[in-house]
Design a protein around this motif. Structure first.
Motif, PDB file in Angstrom:
ATOM      1  N   LYS A   1       0.819  -1.215   0.000  1.00  0.00           N
ATOM      2  CA  LYS A   1       0.000   0.000   0.000  1.00  0.00           C
ATOM      3  C   LYS A   1       0.851   1.263   0.000  1.00  0.00           C
ATOM      4  O   LYS A   1       0.347   2.351   0.268  1.00  0.00           O
ATOM      5  CB  LYS A   1      -0.937   0.010   1.217  1.00  0.00           C
ATOM      6  N   ASP A   2       2.169   1.135  -0.263  1.00  0.00           N
ATOM      7  CA  ASP A   2       3.073   2.285  -0.224  1.00  0.00           C
ATOM      8  C   ASP A   2       3.576   2.682  -1.603  1.00  0.00           C
ATOM      9  O   ASP A   2       4.449   3.549  -1.715  1.00  0.00           O
ATOM     10  CB  ASP A   2       4.281   1.970   0.674  1.00  0.00           C
TER      11      ASP A   2
ATOM     12  N   TYR B   1       2.881   4.611  -4.741  1.00  0.00           N
ATOM     13  CA  TYR B   1       1.925   5.640  -5.174  1.00  0.00           C
ATOM     14  C   TYR B   1       1.494   5.460  -6.622  1.00  0.00           C
ATOM     15  O   TYR B   1       0.379   5.818  -7.007  1.00  0.00           O
ATOM     16  CB  TYR B   1       2.553   7.029  -4.992  1.00  0.00           C
TER      17      TYR B   1
ATOM     18  N   PHE C   1      -1.866   3.613  -7.169  1.00  0.00           N
ATOM     19  CA  PHE C   1      -3.065   4.429  -6.923  1.00  0.00           C
ATOM     20  C   PHE C   1      -3.250   5.470  -8.031  1.00  0.00           C
ATOM     21  O   PHE C   1      -4.375   5.720  -8.475  1.00  0.00           O
ATOM     22  CB  PHE C   1      -2.948   5.126  -5.566  1.00  0.00           C
TER      23      PHE C   1
ATOM     24  N   GLU D   1     -10.608   9.574  -4.678  1.00  0.00           N
ATOM     25  CA  GLU D   1     -10.024   8.912  -3.500  1.00  0.00           C
ATOM     26  C   GLU D   1      -8.624   8.387  -3.799  1.00  0.00           C
ATOM     27  O   GLU D   1      -7.701   8.530  -2.987  1.00  0.00           O
ATOM     28  CB  GLU D   1     -10.946   7.771  -3.060  1.00  0.00           C
ATOM     29  N   ASP D   2      -8.427   7.755  -4.980  1.00  0.00           N
ATOM     30  CA  ASP D   2      -7.092   7.257  -5.320  1.00  0.00           C
ATOM     31  C   ASP D   2      -6.097   8.394  -5.498  1.00  0.00           C
ATOM     32  O   ASP D   2      -4.919   8.269  -5.112  1.00  0.00           O
ATOM     33  CB  ASP D   2      -7.161   6.434  -6.602  1.00  0.00           C
TER      34      ASP D   2
ATOM     35  N   SER E   1      -6.157  11.250  -3.882  1.00  0.00           N
ATOM     36  CA  SER E   1      -5.817  11.733  -2.530  1.00  0.00           C
ATOM     37  C   SER E   1      -4.817  10.794  -1.858  1.00  0.00           C
ATOM     38  O   SER E   1      -3.859  11.240  -1.208  1.00  0.00           O
ATOM     39  CB  SER E   1      -7.093  11.843  -1.696  1.00  0.00           C
ATOM     40  N   THR E   2      -5.009   9.475  -2.020  1.00  0.00           N
ATOM     41  CA  THR E   2      -4.068   8.522  -1.427  1.00  0.00           C
ATOM     42  C   THR E   2      -2.683   8.655  -2.054  1.00  0.00           C
ATOM     43  O   THR E   2      -1.657   8.610  -1.358  1.00  0.00           O
ATOM     44  CB  THR E   2      -4.590   7.095  -1.610  1.00  0.00           C
TER      45      THR E   2
ATOM     46  N   GLU F   1      -0.890  11.649  -0.607  1.00  0.00           N
ATOM     47  CA  GLU F   1      -0.366  11.403   0.731  1.00  0.00           C
ATOM     48  C   GLU F   1       0.937  10.612   0.674  1.00  0.00           C
ATOM     49  O   GLU F   1       1.819  10.797   1.517  1.00  0.00           O
ATOM     50  CB  GLU F   1      -1.405  10.638   1.548  1.00  0.00           C
TER      51      GLU F   1
END
Length: 411
Positions: free
Chosen positions: A306-307, A309, A312, A330-331, A333-334, A337
């Motif tokens: 999940k790290d 980017y 996403f 949503e993707d 925004s992730t 981050e």
């Protein structure tokens, strides 16, 4: 131009100090009086060091180079109504001063003053350093004392708990002994008209003379840890409450649906379960306009890590192509981050995230928020002409919307 007073008076006061074994030594202090009629001095206007005195308060200025060193910590100054009185303590009390002022040529006064000030600065730095060391030592001592107090408190609590445990064990032992101890009143036979009963009383054998000992209490059970294992389940319901045939049918249908779009992570080989390989696979599906297969490949890579980017970011593009605007935002925004800290190496990726999220927000009806996102993307990449054109287009849309709302409000 400053006013420099020249007249001052000084006096050397002698006093006797008795020393054991000797008759007595004479020591003296210096009293220096500088007249300042109607002065308005403050303590900060007076400067004192070992061989230099200064009074500076505009328009007055006075300085004096001392012939011998003094103790600046023991000396003190009194600011009176019409004069300033220095009570100077000699560093060597036995030396008698013939003059209070050191004769210094005018050309050497500035250099000597700077040397005295440099010595005073170093002395203040040493004092500050010593105070910091002393403060740190006191802080460490307080920490050690606090640790020792906490250790003593813990020891006292452990001691109380141990005593309480011992008392409780003794109480339980006494209770068990009382429970299994035979009652002598029940063991003795009761007389019945001079004839003994045919049945022996409880606690005695058939011979009537031998007492039967009570059984020993059972041993205390040992405590152990039980390990419970659960069978692997795909569904959230327990196996005893599920219908296995229906679940298998559902799993087959889902696998068939994933294969129909061109990608099923169940068919991957172990060497293919790599986030980078799955990203490349998803990019290939995206170029072929197989957006569902691309989303499946990116999602499989996200389940592995999940790290990353890029998974996403690329999945947001596939969602945008399928008009899944909420998931696209949503993707994005992730991915933003994960693109931290913001550096030049990830600037292009952040521009892409902002621009794509702006497009999704506009499609969802949030025109102002999408405009703000697009402006932020254009500021990150000012050389991109398409971003500037999109900002202008959104600005015109906002203005048109505002113009349409004004006549309605007037009506």
């Amino acid at each position: 131009m400053p006013l420099i007073p020249k007249n001052y008076t000084w006096q050397q006061r002698f006093r006797n100090s008795c020393v054991s074994g000797d008759g007595g030594d004479q020591s003296s202090d210096i009293v220096l009086r500088v007249p300042f009629p109607g002065n308005r001095f403050q303590p900060d206007d007076v400067f004192t060091m070992e061989q230099f005195l200064k009074i500076s308060h505009p328009p007055h200025y006075w300085e004096l180079f001392l012939a011998h060193p003094i103790d600046p910590d023991a000396s003190h100054c009194s600011i009176l109504e019409n004069e300033v009185v220095f009570k100077l303590v000699k560093q060597n009390p036995t030396v008698s001063w013939d003059a209070v002022e050191l004769a210094v040529p005018r050309a050497e006064r500035t250099a000597l003053k700077e040397r005295y000030l440099e010595q005073h600065r170093k002395r203040l730095e040493n004092q500050s350093r010593q105070r910091a060391i002393e403060k740190d030592r006191m802080k460490k001592d307080e920490i050690h004392r606090q640790i020792e107090r906490e250790r003593n408190d813990r020891s006292a609590i452990d001691h109380l708990l141990e005593e309480s445990k011992e008392r409780e064990l003794k109480r339980m032992e006494l209770a068990m002994v009382k429970e299994y101890r035979p009652n002598p009143a029940k063991q003795l036979p009761k007389p019945s008209g001079g004839k003994s009963s045919s049945t022996p009383p409880a606690g005695f054998s058939a011979a009537g003379s031998q007492q039967i000992r009570p059984e020993a209490p059972p041993a205390v059970r040992c405590s152990r840890t039980l390990e419970v294992s659960f069978s692997e389940r795909t569904f959230v319901t327990p196996k005893r409450e599920s219908m296995e045939q229906a679940e298998q049918e559902w799993s087959r249908k889902q696998a068939a649906a994933r294969r129909a779009v061109g990608f099923a992570d169940d068919d991957l080989r172990p060497d293919e379960r790599n986030p980078e390989w799955l990203k490349q696979r998803g990019d290939t599906f995206f170029q072929q306009k197989n957006f569902l297969a691309a989303i499946s490949a990116y999602s499989a890579g996200i389940r592995l890590t999940k790290d990353y980017y890029a998974l996403f970011l690329n999945r947001s593009a596939a969602h945008l192509a399928l008009e899944n605007y909420q998931r696209c935002a949503e993707d994005c925004s992730t991915a933003l981050e994960l693109l931290q800290p913001p550096v030049e190496a990830n600037r292009k990726s952040r521009v892409c995230c902002l621009a794509r999220r702006a497009a999704a927000l506009v499609k969802l009806g949030f025109l102002q928020q999408g405009f703000d996102e697009m402006v932020a993307a254009s500021r990150l990449d000012p050389d991109e002409e398409s971003l500037r054109l999109e900002v202008d287009r959104l600005r015109r849309c906002i203005e048109e919307q505002a113009n349409r709302s004004e006549p309605e409000s007037d009506e």
